[in-house]
Design a protein around this motif. Structure first.
Motif, short mmCIF file in Angstrom:
data_model
loop_
_atom_site.label_atom_id
_atom_site.label_comp_id
_atom_site.label_asym_id
_atom_site.label_seq_id
_atom_site.Cartn_x
_atom_site.Cartn_y
_atom_site.Cartn_z
N ARG A 80 0.84 -1.19 0.00
CA ARG A 80 0.00 0.00 0.00
C ARG A 80 0.88 1.25 0.00
NH1 ARG A 80 -5.16 0.50 0.67
NH2 ARG A 80 -5.33 -1.60 1.50
N THR A 95 -2.58 0.32 -4.48
CA THR A 95 -1.95 -0.90 -3.97
C THR A 95 -1.32 -1.68 -5.12
OG1 THR A 95 -3.98 -2.16 -4.16
CG2 THR A 95 -3.54 -1.14 -2.04
N ARG A 109 8.48 -7.03 7.16
CA ARG A 109 7.56 -6.46 6.17
C ARG A 109 8.34 -5.85 5.02
NH1 ARG A 109 2.16 -4.06 8.91
NH2 ARG A 109 1.75 -5.84 10.24
N THR A 129 1.15 -4.62 3.74
CA THR A 129 0.06 -4.62 4.70
C THR A 129 -0.40 -6.05 4.91
OG1 THR A 129 -1.58 -4.33 2.97
CG2 THR A 129 -0.75 -2.33 4.02
N ARG A 130 -1.03 -6.30 6.02
CA ARG A 130 -1.45 -7.68 6.31
C ARG A 130 -2.96 -7.77 6.22
NH1 ARG A 130 3.20 -10.50 9.40
NH2 ARG A 130 4.78 -9.39 8.29
#
Length: 54
Positions: free
Chosen positions: A13, A21, A34, A53-54
């Motif tokens: 993102r 995204t 990350r 992002t998760r």
């Protein structure tokens, strides 16, 4: 054939806050943290950091 669990699909993102995204895969064994990549944001019309992002 099943997909490998070592390479999950992750969403990147934009940090510019535009809501853009990207979707990519990463190797969880080599990159456990990350992911942060510098990619083009068409709304901001510039290259900015994209964070996982998760």
């Amino acid at each position: 054939m099943a997909r490998s669990k070592a390479r999950p699909v992750v969403t990147l993102r934009s940090t510019a806050g535009t809501g853009i995204t990207y979707v990519t895969r990463k190797n969880r064994q080599n990159d456990p943290d990350r992911l942060v990549l510098r990619k083009y944001d068409p709304v901001a019309a510039a290259h900015v950091e994209f964070r996982e992002t998760r």
